[in-house]
Design a protein around this motif. Structure first.
Motif, PDB file in Angstrom:
ATOM      1  N   GLY A   1       0.812  -1.207   0.000  1.00 21.18           N
ATOM      2  CA  GLY A   1       0.000   0.000   0.000  1.00 21.18           C
ATOM      3  C   GLY A   1       0.841   1.250   0.000  1.00 21.18           C
ATOM      4  N   ARG A   2       1.982   1.212   0.679  1.00 27.52           N
ATOM      5  CA  ARG A   2       2.870   2.383   0.691  1.00 27.52           C
ATOM      6  C   ARG A   2       3.438   2.657  -0.696  1.00 27.52           C
ATOM      7  N   ASP A   3       3.760   1.584  -1.423  1.00 27.35           N
ATOM      8  CA  ASP A   3       4.244   1.758  -2.798  1.00 27.35           C
ATOM      9  C   ASP A   3       3.166   2.405  -3.662  1.00 27.35           C
ATOM     10  N   LEU A   4       1.908   1.987  -3.489  1.00 28.24           N
ATOM     11  CA  LEU A   4       0.815   2.553  -4.271  1.00 28.24           C
ATOM     12  C   LEU A   4       0.634   4.037  -3.985  1.00 28.24           C
ATOM     13  N   VAL A   5       0.807   4.429  -2.728  1.00 33.84           N
ATOM     14  CA  VAL A   5       0.690   5.850  -2.383  1.00 33.84           C
ATOM     15  C   VAL A   5       1.756   6.660  -3.110  1.00 33.84           C
ATOM     16  N   VAL A   6       2.992   6.163  -3.100  1.00 32.87           N
ATOM     17  CA  VAL A   6       4.084   6.880  -3.783  1.00 32.87           C
ATOM     18  C   VAL A   6       3.846   6.910  -5.281  1.00 32.87           C
ATOM     19  N   LEU A   7       3.445   5.786  -5.858  1.00 34.86           N
ATOM     20  CA  LEU A   7       3.177   5.738  -7.296  1.00 34.86           C
ATOM     21  C   LEU A   7       2.048   6.691  -7.679  1.00 34.86           C
ATOM     22  N   SER A   8       1.019   6.786  -6.833  1.00 35.61           N
ATOM     23  CA  SER A   8      -0.096   7.690  -7.115  1.00 35.61           C
ATOM     24  C   SER A   8       0.332   9.141  -7.072  1.00 35.61           C
ATOM     25  N   TRP A   9       1.265   9.454  -6.166  1.00 36.46           N
ATOM     26  CA  TRP A   9       1.679  10.841  -5.960  1.00 36.46           C
ATOM     27  C   TRP A   9       2.887  11.225  -6.823  1.00 36.46           C
ATOM     28  N   SER A  10       3.348  10.315  -7.659  1.00 38.32           N
ATOM     29  CA  SER A  10       4.548  10.585  -8.466  1.00 38.32           C
ATOM     30  C   SER A  10       4.215  10.868  -9.919  1.00 38.32           C
ATOM     31  N   GLY A  11       3.007  11.338 -10.183  1.00 34.68           N
ATOM     32  CA  GLY A  11       2.598  11.584 -11.565  1.00 34.68           C
ATOM     33  C   GLY A  11       2.992  12.955 -12.073  1.00 34.68           C
ATOM     34  N   MET A  12       4.259  13.321 -11.921  1.00 28.98           N
ATOM     35  CA  MET A  12       4.721  14.612 -12.428  1.00 28.98           C
ATOM     36  C   MET A  12       4.785  14.600 -13.958  1.00 28.98           C
ATOM     37  N   ARG A  13       4.536  15.748 -14.547  1.00 25.72           N
ATOM     38  CA  ARG A  13       4.633  15.904 -15.997  1.00 25.72           C
ATOM     39  C   ARG A  13       5.839  16.788 -16.316  1.00 25.72           C
TER      40      ARG A  13
END
Length: 572
Positions: A387-399
């Motif tokens: 779940g912690r990985d999913l949080v980081v992946l969700s918040w790492s959507g920089m353009r």
């Protein structure tokens, strides 16, 4: 040449260095700082108005940037995470583009549906540079970093294919069947071209002995892959990525250490300068875009409204998509079932005794695939996506660069062109500021467990012992070695045995000796023989993937150091 351009170029270089140093000390993303500096520089008297040509970015800047990232990514890591990476870089890109397009058109009917989907395609690909830089510094798990890097490499191709289809629809030439066929051909054609170019590049470079010439060939690879792929109607950016992956995997095994070290330094420098220059120039262009929006009679509130809706959809689709993929992940029971089948197959192979060389070769390949299967199952057990990985992946959507370059490929005569481009700028800047600015805090709060140094050292030692045993089995024991058909000197045997023991212990192998030149020459030749076998064994182990990628990197550094030391002692 205008002296002002030289001064501006030198000033830009100084700004890039200052921004990079400030970013490392404060944690603020370097691209964001460069955007701010670029905006400030645009108001300095005498600084010319900047207009970035999209073709210059897509065909001149993007290929080397993608190649620099792809050539460093281990194929084993990519293979193990290919499902999640494909989900993020293909499925979520398509869903994001369509969701943004339909929603924007419904809320703002003045924006044509094709143009709205084009905007969705423009903002859908992520740029993992800021996220991975922060992740490395904050101790982000290697698997999460690999997923971010793989996603950012492959999603550009998906987004650009959708963008082309949307632009064609804008001109009245859209066909769903032709768009689907174009998407499939973009993948197939690019994979063929990229793999061929990557393989040929390493084949040519291995025949050269000068690291400078090897680097010169390397500089041409991304462009040699990009333009032919574009000419046959496939994805040039995907061809560059495939070429980089193939060249990186083969180059780690076949190219000399010095050439790879020079290559790595050159590409790191090129990537840094190109990324920095593009963000700085985009910041300098931003005030002109704002002015153009006003000239076109559009309201900046429209830009803010579209940007807000776009950002909300991007985040919702990413979070929901990651949760869906996480819920559909294979269960531990399935992994255990696969493991039992592998054990059963391995037991049956033990009873089989091949007679012919071809059968023995096939048996060895099958055993290697079984070992790879066991390693993959162990990898999933030891490094699951949490779940912690999913949080980081969700918040790492920089353009980043691709978003801004793609936005400017939209025809200038399209309705609300300036609005669409400014929305792309706003989305990129916001994600860098909010997501990139808060990501270090988020990673710190999630408190990922770091691998202890003692465990890393033990893994390195185990891998060194494994490849040393394999090398000795392949080359033979020291007492059996000959040079030109004659047995080697007993002094050489002791010296090389000490050398191999030091490598196994990951210690410095430097020896001060007053031995005769012929003894030293024999020792160097035998050491090279075993070092070559160690590299072959490491390559085989890396293709199986029983160890962490950082462990393989560390052992590669050790072998590279030994190769450099032998080169400095003398060439045989």
């Amino acid at each position: 040449m205008d002296p002002r351009l030289v001064v501006i170029g030198l000033g830009a270089l100084v700004v890039v260095v200052i921004a990079s140093v400030f970013s490392r000390r404060t944690g603020v993303a370097t691209p964001l700082l460069l955007l701010v500096f670029g905006v400030a520089a645009s108001y300095i008297p005498g600084v010319p108005v900047v207009r970035l040509e999209p073709e210059w970015i897509l065909s001149g800047v993007l290929p080397p940037l993608l190649y620099a990232d792809a050539v460093r990514l281990p194929l084993t890591d990519l293979r193990r995470n290919i499902r999640m990476i494909t989900w993020l870089s293909v499925v979520l890109v398509i869903v994001t583009a369509l969701a943004i397009g339909v929603t924007i058109h419904l809320i703002f009917p003045d924006i044509p549906i094709a143009l709205a989907i084009a905007l969705g395609a423009v903002v859908s690909p992520t740029d993992a540079i800021a996220a991975t830089a922060i992740g490395h510094r904050m101790g982000l798990p290697g698997r999460t970093t690999t997923i971010l890097e793989g996603e950012s490499l492959l999603n550009d191709a998906s987004a650009l294919v959708i963008l082309k289809a949307a632009i064609a629809a804008l001109a009245g030439g859209f066909s769903l069947m032709s768009a689907g066929a174009a998407f499939v051909w973009a993948i197939i054609g690019a994979s063929i071209v990229g793999a061929a170019i990557g393989w040929a590049a390493v084949a040519v470079r291995t025949r050269l002995h000068d690291p400078i010439l090897i680097s010169c060939i390397s500089f041409a690879v991304p462009f040699v892959a990009y333009f032919p792929a574009e000419e046959i109607g496939s994805s040039g950016v995907l061809a560059v990525v495939v070429a980089g992956l193939v060249a990186g995997a083969r180059g780690r095994h076949r190219l000399p250490a010095r050439a790879r070290q020079v290559d790595s330094t050159n590409w790191t420098t090129i990537e840094f300068l190109l990324q920095s220059a593009v963000f700085l120039l985009m910041g300098m262009q931003l005030p002109n875009l704002i002015q153009q929006v006003g000239t076109d009679g559009a309201d900046l509130l429209l830009v803010v409204g579209i940007s807000g809706v776009t950002l909300a959809i991007m985040l919702v689709v990413r979070v929901v998509g990651l949760l869906a993929r996480y819920m559909w992940a294979p269960s531990p029971k399935r992994a255990e079932s696969i493991r039992e089948r592998l054990v059963d197959l391995d037991a049956r192979l033990d009873e089989y005794e091949p007679d012919r060389p071809l059968e023995r070769h096939r048996l060895e390949r099958l055993r290697k695939r079984i070992a790879r299967g066991h390693a993959d199952i162990e990898f999933e057990r030891a490094q699951p996506i949490t779940g912690r990985d999913l949080v980081v992946l969700s918040w790492s959507g920089m353009r980043g660069v691709v978003t801004l370059a793609a936005a400017m490929t939209i025809p200038h005569d399209a309705p609300h062109y300036a609005v669409i481009v400014l929305v792309a700028f706003t989305v990129a800047a916001f994600t860098l500021l909010v997501f990139g600015g808060t990501l270090p805090w988020l990673i710190d709060r999630l408190a990922f467990e770091e691998i202890p140094v003692s465990v890393r050292r033990r893994e390195v030692g185990n891998l060194l012992e494994t490849i040393l045993d394999t090398a000795v089995d392949n080359v033979g024991h020291l007492e059996d070695q000959t040079i030109d058909g004659e047995r080697i000197d007993p002094v050489v045997i002791e010296r090389v045995r000490f050398y191999l023991d030091q490598i196994a212990a990951a210690r410095d192998t430097h020896q001060r000796s007053s031995q005769a030149p012929d003894v030293r020459e024999q020792a160097i030749r035998i050491q090279r023989r075993y070092l070559s076998a160690l590299r072959d064994a490491l390559y085989e182990e890396q293709s199986i993937g029983s160890y962490n990628s950082r462990t393989y990197d560390r052992v590669t550094v050790i072998l590279d150091r030994e190769e450099g030391r032998l080169d400095s002692v003398g060439r045989i």
